[in-house]
Design an enzyme around this catalytic site. Structure first.
Site, PDB file in Angstrom:
ATOM      1  N   GLU A 188       3.927  -2.272  -1.840  1.00  0.00           N
ATOM      2  CA  GLU A 188       3.828  -1.169  -2.788  1.00  0.00           C
ATOM      3  C   GLU A 188       4.344  -1.536  -4.189  1.00  0.00           C
ATOM      4  OE1 GLU A 188       2.477   1.792  -2.895  1.00  0.00           O
ATOM      5  OE2 GLU A 188       1.681   1.674  -0.869  1.00  0.00           O
ATOM      6  N   SER A 190      -1.795   0.389  -9.562  1.00  0.00           N
ATOM      7  CA  SER A 190      -2.547   1.645  -9.663  1.00  0.00           C
ATOM      8  C   SER A 190      -1.850   2.657 -10.567  1.00  0.00           C
ATOM      9  CB  SER A 190      -2.744   2.259  -8.270  1.00  0.00           C
ATOM     10  OG  SER A 190      -1.498   2.608  -7.690  1.00  0.00           O
ATOM     11  N   HIS A 223      -5.511   4.873  -5.996  1.00  0.00           N
ATOM     12  CA  HIS A 223      -4.393   4.065  -5.539  1.00  0.00           C
ATOM     13  C   HIS A 223      -4.843   3.049  -4.493  1.00  0.00           C
ATOM     14  CE1 HIS A 223      -0.313   3.055  -4.244  1.00  0.00           C
ATOM     15  NE2 HIS A 223      -0.690   3.295  -2.999  1.00  0.00           N
ATOM     16  N   HIS A 227      -4.354  -1.313  -3.587  1.00  0.00           N
ATOM     17  CA  HIS A 227      -4.205  -2.017  -2.317  1.00  0.00           C
ATOM     18  C   HIS A 227      -5.315  -3.009  -2.002  1.00  0.00           C
ATOM     19  CE1 HIS A 227      -0.624  -0.318  -0.492  1.00  0.00           C
ATOM     20  NE2 HIS A 227      -0.985   0.879  -0.914  1.00  0.00           N
TER      21      HIS A 227
END
Length: 451
Positions: free
Chosen positions: A329, A348, A284, A289
């Site tokens: 997010e 992700s 993730h 990110h």
């Protein structure tokens, strides 16, 4: 992200330099948080002492002789042979702590006063406190976690948690020798996601991902090392990574962004479900990110939302965390008349990356005042996504929204001193104006020479 939650947790403040000093030479008790040292009222502290058990009675007697109330005593093995790290939770005034004459090296670990909503780290080194304030998803797993009944996986998670807890400002992030199973899990995630990036990910993410494969070892058969990725980000936008054992509170996580620091996990999801994870993991972080932290406008937006959180009320922290959720997010953007994904939770997640562009969820324009009060689920795909016109527009809107929050002071991040400056004195305003004038002179000089 080492994702945010709205809960609050107790924490400590420990500088790496002070810890190293404590382990090597005797000294008087020192306060590490100078703002607190000026206070005259008694409040909680953690005092960490590296010593042998036979000296503990002397230490306790000396503390009590100085009217220091001892609430608890905790010990852990030290890296120094035959020594232990003994942590005392005490209630005292800073002057009592400074006057105590302890026979061994000590470090004062200040517990943030949660009754004071304006407390936050002022120096990047003070982010060390967050390692002991993890709310969950570290070494402890919930009963429904895929790895809960796997003793090998649980032991491995404990290793990662220990590494993150011991990490201190100024250190290099420890390199991890990932196992064959971990690399295979990463490879499965990598193959699935990269097959969708050309059609689903935004242009910035696609372009930076290509750089990451070239410079940081992003490959199907290799899990990149956090230090290599952190160095890349620092060169690109001044952002950097630091390891975290697990989930941080919203307030702590956002405070890290104010320093252009992203708290990242190093562990990986359980191999039995490579396309599912109940908490943030290295897939993730690195796939979702990292790419956009190398984009200047996106990095600046993240920094803006972090600075906006400093000294904010709990109510405003919730609003900022919600804006973060729907942008960093699960954000989406317009690109040449099409909708693309840029949120880490989308980039992700193979399933949700497909779903968000399926036409099924509701799409709405990103307006912080509206987005900040929108409810959202955390265990299912999002029924609603917010779309921004560009990262620059998103940054501008967040900056305007942050100015509406009720806070006593304005703050800025100083990249030279790696610290947060509170703008409350004439001299500080003069310094800001001087910086702006210098930047304008450089700009005008550059424009003149371009003619």
């Amino acid at each position: 992200m080492a994702t945010m939650m709205t809960m609050l947790a107790k924490g400590r403040l420990l500088s790496a330099a002070a810890a190293a000093s404590a382990a090597s030479a005797p000294s008087q008790l020192r306060l590490l948080h100078t703002a607190t040292a000026a206070s005259t009222r008694a409040r909680p502290f953690f005092v960490t002492i590296t010593t042998s058990f036979d000296l503990l009675p002397r230490i306790l007697n000396d503390a009590q002789a100085n009217m220091i109330e001892i609430l608890s005593v905790e010990s852990r093995p030290s890296k120094i042979p035959k020594k232990y790290n003994i942590t005392l939770q005490v209630v005292a005034t800073p002057s009592q702590l400074q006057q105590a004459s302890l026979p061994v090296s000590t470090v004062v670990d200040v517990v943030p006063d949660k009754s004071d909503p304006h407390w936050f780290p002022r120096k990047m080194r003070e982010l060390d406190t967050f390692g002991s304030r993890v709310l969950g998803a570290g070494a402890e797993l919930d009963s429904d976690h895929p790895g809960f009944t796997d003793p090998v996986y649980r032991k491995r998670r404990q290793v990662f948690a220990t590494v993150a807890e011991q990490f201190r400002y100024g250190q290099l992030i420890p390199r991890v020798e990932y196992t064959k199973s971990e690399i295979e899990t990463w490879g499965e995630v990598y193959r699935k996601l990269t097959s969708l990036y050309p059609t689903h990910a935004c242009k910035e993410a696609r372009e930076i991902f290509a750089k990451l494969t070239e410079k940081c070892g992003y490959r199907e058969d290799n899990i990149p090392q956090l230090q290599d990725v952190s160095d890349f980000l620092t060169d690109e936008t001044g952002f950097r990574l630091r390891p975290t054992p697990g989930l941080l509170s919203s307030r702590d996580f956002l405070a890290g962004l104010a320093f252009r620091v992203f708290h990242s996990t190093q562990y990986i999801r359980h191999h039995s479900k490579p396309l599912y994870t109940p908490e943030p993991d290295v897939c993730h972080e690195l796939m979702g990110h990292v790419p956009l932290f190398a984009d200047r406008a996106f990095a600046d937006f993240s920094n803006e939302i972090g600075i906006a959180s400093l000294g904010a009320s709990d109510e405003d922290i919730k609003k900022l965390a919600t804006c973060y959720w729907f942008t960093v997010e699960f954000g989406m953007c317009r690109e040449n008349g099409q909708i693309k994904a840029f949120g880490a939770g989308l980039l992700s997640s193979f399933g949700e990356l497909q779903y968000c562009l399926s036409g099924k969820p509701e799409l709405a324009p990103f307006v912080p005042e509206v987005t900040a009060v929108c409810e959202y689920p955390i265990t299912t795909y999002q029924p609603k996504y917010f779309v921004t016109e560009s990262f620059e527009d998103m940054k501008h809107r967040m900056r305007e929204f942050a100015m509406t929050l009720r806070k006593p002071y304005a703050y800025r991040y100083n990249p030279t001193t790696l610290s947060i400056e509170q703008l409350d004195e004439t001299e500080k305003f003069v310094n800001v104006c001087s910086d702006i004038r210098t930047q304008l002179r450089v700009l005008m000089d550059g424009l003149e020479k371009k003619k």
